[in-house]
Design a protein around this motif. Sequence first.
Motif, mmCIF file in Angstrom:
data_model
loop_
_atom_site.group_PDB
_atom_site.id
_atom_site.type_symbol
_atom_site.label_atom_id
_atom_site.label_comp_id
_atom_site.label_asym_id
_atom_site.label_seq_id
_atom_site.Cartn_x
_atom_site.Cartn_y
_atom_site.Cartn_z
ATOM 1 N N LEU A 107 0.834 -1.211 0.000
ATOM 2 C CA LEU A 107 0.000 0.000 0.000
ATOM 3 C C LEU A 107 0.867 1.259 0.000
ATOM 4 O O LEU A 107 0.630 2.191 -0.779
ATOM 5 C CB LEU A 107 -0.920 -0.005 1.220
ATOM 6 C CG LEU A 107 -1.786 1.242 1.450
ATOM 7 C CD1 LEU A 107 -2.788 1.426 0.319
ATOM 8 C CD2 LEU A 107 -2.495 1.143 2.806
ATOM 9 N N GLY A 108 1.855 1.300 0.883
ATOM 10 C CA GLY A 108 2.746 2.457 0.982
ATOM 11 C C GLY A 108 2.249 3.483 1.991
ATOM 12 O O GLY A 108 1.039 3.676 2.170
ATOM 13 N N PRO A 109 3.175 4.190 2.672
ATOM 14 C CA PRO A 109 2.815 5.154 3.720
ATOM 15 C C PRO A 109 1.908 6.282 3.235
ATOM 16 O O PRO A 109 1.014 6.712 3.961
ATOM 17 C CB PRO A 109 4.170 5.692 4.191
ATOM 18 C CG PRO A 109 5.148 4.617 3.857
ATOM 19 C CD PRO A 109 4.647 4.013 2.578
ATOM 20 N N ARG A 110 2.144 6.793 2.038
ATOM 21 C CA ARG A 110 1.345 7.926 1.570
ATOM 22 C C ARG A 110 -0.123 7.535 1.423
ATOM 23 O O ARG A 110 -1.018 8.220 1.923
ATOM 24 C CB ARG A 110 1.891 8.458 0.239
ATOM 25 C CG ARG A 110 1.094 9.661 -0.308
ATOM 26 C CD ARG A 110 1.621 10.093 -1.663
ATOM 27 N NE ARG A 110 1.531 9.030 -2.664
ATOM 28 C CZ ARG A 110 0.408 8.720 -3.307
ATOM 29 N NH1 ARG A 110 -0.725 9.368 -3.052
ATOM 30 N NH2 ARG A 110 0.404 7.753 -4.208
ATOM 31 N N GLY A 120 -15.836 16.604 25.444
ATOM 32 C CA GLY A 120 -14.623 15.892 25.837
ATOM 33 C C GLY A 120 -14.068 14.965 24.783
ATOM 34 O O GLY A 120 -13.175 14.167 25.069
ATOM 35 N N SER A 121 -14.560 15.050 23.545
ATOM 36 C CA SER A 121 -14.058 14.184 22.476
ATOM 37 C C SER A 121 -12.586 14.493 22.224
ATOM 38 O O SER A 121 -12.221 15.614 21.877
ATOM 39 C CB SER A 121 -14.873 14.404 21.202
ATOM 40 O OG SER A 121 -14.440 13.554 20.170
ATOM 41 N N ALA A 122 -11.729 13.495 22.407
ATOM 42 C CA ALA A 122 -10.282 13.718 22.381
ATOM 43 C C ALA A 122 -9.704 13.570 20.978
ATOM 44 O O ALA A 122 -10.158 12.749 20.178
ATOM 45 C CB ALA A 122 -9.592 12.730 23.328
ATOM 46 N N ALA A 123 -8.686 14.381 20.702
ATOM 47 C CA ALA A 123 -7.967 14.298 19.433
ATOM 48 C C ALA A 123 -6.981 13.140 19.481
ATOM 49 O O ALA A 123 -6.458 12.800 20.549
ATOM 50 C CB ALA A 123 -7.224 15.605 19.165
ATOM 51 N N PRO A 124 -6.709 12.494 18.347
ATOM 52 C CA PRO A 124 -5.810 11.330 18.350
ATOM 53 C C PRO A 124 -4.370 11.716 18.664
ATOM 54 O O PRO A 124 -3.971 12.873 18.494
ATOM 55 C CB PRO A 124 -5.939 10.792 16.922
ATOM 56 C CG PRO A 124 -6.313 11.987 16.106
ATOM 57 C CD PRO A 124 -7.196 12.812 16.993
ATOM 58 N N ILE A 125 -3.624 10.737 19.134
ATOM 59 C CA ILE A 125 -2.182 10.902 19.306
ATOM 60 C C ILE A 125 -1.511 10.170 18.147
ATOM 61 O O ILE A 125 -1.656 8.953 18.006
ATOM 62 C CB ILE A 125 -1.699 10.335 20.651
ATOM 63 C CG1 ILE A 125 -2.369 11.082 21.808
ATOM 64 C CG2 ILE A 125 -0.178 10.441 20.760
ATOM 65 C CD1 ILE A 125 -2.010 10.510 23.171
ATOM 66 N N LEU A 126 -0.796 10.929 17.326
ATOM 67 C CA LEU A 126 -0.185 10.375 16.120
ATOM 68 C C LEU A 126 1.331 10.337 16.274
ATOM 69 O O LEU A 126 1.897 11.050 17.110
ATOM 70 C CB LEU A 126 -0.564 11.243 14.910
ATOM 71 C CG LEU A 126 -2.067 11.469 14.699
ATOM 72 C CD1 LEU A 126 -2.300 12.468 13.581
ATOM 73 C CD2 LEU A 126 -2.757 10.144 14.402
ATOM 74 N N PRO A 127 2.010 9.509 15.483
ATOM 75 C CA PRO A 127 3.473 9.473 15.555
ATOM 76 C C PRO A 127 4.067 10.847 15.253
ATOM 77 O O PRO A 127 3.543 11.599 14.424
ATOM 78 C CB PRO A 127 3.848 8.456 14.467
ATOM 79 C CG PRO A 127 2.624 7.622 14.272
ATOM 80 C CD PRO A 127 1.480 8.543 14.506
ATOM 81 N N GLU A 128 5.147 11.189 15.962
ATOM 82 C CA GLU A 128 5.805 12.463 15.707
ATOM 83 C C GLU A 128 6.354 12.520 14.289
ATOM 84 O O GLU A 128 6.429 13.586 13.680
ATOM 85 C CB GLU A 128 6.952 12.677 16.708
ATOM 86 C CG GLU A 128 6.469 12.823 18.153
ATOM 87 C CD GLU A 128 7.627 13.045 19.102
ATOM 88 O OE1 GLU A 128 8.792 13.116 18.622
ATOM 89 O OE2 GLU A 128 7.382 13.142 20.314
ATOM 90 N N ARG A 129 6.729 11.380 13.779
ATOM 91 C CA ARG A 129 7.312 11.314 12.438
ATOM 92 C C ARG A 129 6.755 10.090 11.720
ATOM 93 O O ARG A 129 6.657 9.015 12.299
ATOM 94 C CB ARG A 129 8.831 11.218 12.573
ATOM 95 C CG ARG A 129 9.579 10.996 11.312
ATOM 96 C CD ARG A 129 11.070 10.980 11.561
ATOM 97 N NE ARG A 129 11.514 9.767 12.227
ATOM 98 C CZ ARG A 129 12.795 9.439 12.357
ATOM 99 N NH1 ARG A 129 13.731 10.256 11.924
ATOM 100 N NH2 ARG A 129 13.135 8.310 12.948
ATOM 101 N N ALA A 136 4.619 3.478 9.867
ATOM 102 C CA ALA A 136 3.598 2.996 8.932
ATOM 103 C C ALA A 136 3.315 1.518 9.170
ATOM 104 O O ALA A 136 2.148 1.079 9.121
ATOM 105 C CB ALA A 136 4.051 3.225 7.489
ATOM 106 N N ALA A 137 4.373 0.740 9.440
ATOM 107 C CA ALA A 137 4.209 -0.698 9.672
ATOM 108 C C ALA A 137 3.401 -0.957 10.944
ATOM 109 O O ALA A 137 2.459 -1.769 10.947
ATOM 110 C CB ALA A 137 5.573 -1.370 9.760
ATOM 111 N N THR A 138 3.742 -0.279 12.036
ATOM 112 C CA THR A 138 3.039 -0.545 13.297
ATOM 113 C C THR A 138 1.609 -0.001 13.278
ATOM 114 O O THR A 138 0.709 -0.607 13.853
ATOM 115 C CB THR A 138 3.806 0.054 14.486
ATOM 116 O OG1 THR A 138 3.946 1.473 14.315
ATOM 117 C CG2 THR A 138 5.185 -0.580 14.610
#
Length: 540
Positions: free
Chosen positions: A325-328, A349-358, A364-366
Amino acid sequence: MTEASRHRTRLVGLGLSALFVVLAGKAGYLALSPDRESGHLVARAGEQVARADIVDRNGEQLATSVTVYSLVANPQLIWDPREVATRLAGVLPEIDTASLTERLSDQSREFVWVKRGLTPRQRQTVFDLGLEGLWFKEEISRAYPRGTLAGQVLGFVNVDGVGAGGVEFSQNERLTAGGEPLRLTIDNGVQAAVEAELATSAAADGFEGAAVILLEARTGEVRAMASWPPFNPNRSSDIAMDDPSRMNRATGALYELGSVFKPLTVAAALEAGAIRPTDMFDVRRPIEMRGYTISDIHPIGTRVDVTTIIAESSNIGTVHINEKLGPRRQQEFLKTAGLLDRSPVELSGSAAPILPERMDDLTAATMAYGHGIAVTPMAFLSAFAAFANGGERVQPTLIVDETRKPKRVRVMSAITADLVNAMMREAVLTGTGKNAEVGGYRVAGKTGTAEKPVPGGYDDGRNISSFAAIFPYDSPQYAMIVTLDDPKAGPGGSVASQNAAPTAGRIIERVAPLLGIAPRFEDFRPAGDAYRSGDERTSL
């Protein structure tokens, strides 16, 4: 009688007259005070508008406004502040005698709150004390007749009757205006069944917290939303602000949900044309990636197709699919699915996601198997529900609005949704989701077990266990997620197949009849294309 005696007599008479004037003045003050009811002095709350009721989708009451009495004092009419405070503390133990004595001693004040929201018994007991300088102020308060039912969804009001949590807060302006009840999409019967099964699971699995959401996929209406521990809004003033029951874990808690993400990864790859359902992948060896090893909990040890990767929950196979698929394209799909933003449901109180810093090849794999990205159960279910709605996700809602036109976003084609549904049905029939199967209601779904993140890594002794489901499989109407935070290990471990999946199955078994879904059992007919059952389509 001497002149001196007559003078003393006149002085005594003047003194008694002055005392009578003072007593008469106080009596006159009290007599001119607001209405008396059964001998009680009552100050009415003016023309205060009663806050609108909150009802479920069927009009059954969840929150209402009631008249209560609060105890107030005028220090200028109190002769002995310490005695008054001491006697009040004797019948209202929560009163701090020293603090109240200090406030009642302030002769510059004419109004002091003593206690808000007295019960009828407390009101009568205080009245029977016969203390001076006190009266009862009539106020409008909030009551929740069903106790903990949908407690975190409803929220609560503060001492001044202003919404301070849940729907009470997010819809405060609408509720304050009074008028017609605010109708929620919640169904009291379904909600009660979900909460009962969650309580049963809590006793068996001993988890720290949990969330369950049941969503009607076509409309986005939330039929049930439960969070554990339960919260009783009637007792909100007695519950510490940091008490875990105050959090609505369905919308306010962020979790790495694990393998429930795998169907989304497969859908993204199928939709992009990166893979075909019949493609084979080698899952015999772990994947080494920049010092990290990606492996399967239960090694499969052979080449497998996409259905087996979903059914047996292979991390290795999912990463191989995501590489194609690829990261993009992965990020574009996640954004379209709404997983890179907070859920727009009507709760503040709907929370925003925590995303990878990079974003790189490792993240992408995890993320492909639900690690390294933390979202709320509500945000995830909104995306997952596209499988039950021909590939379209609908903005979730808790408010019934007959004029509302659900906002639809196409996440995948209907064909892709059907293909992945068949794979998830196989996961329930033969794979990790077997404990979620319910006779007659044809569940399709996916387990997810993720280690809890801790500073510097993950705790391999504590898990987040989830099961995401759609039902009925052959004619999807509802999507549901069950998320258990740190369940204790049972005979089969603390994995989702042993706790979240059976909890989901029990919930579906109870709520499906309440939702009007008739059970259908496979009839025994000759095999062949013309008679192929829904279960037989899972080989696609």
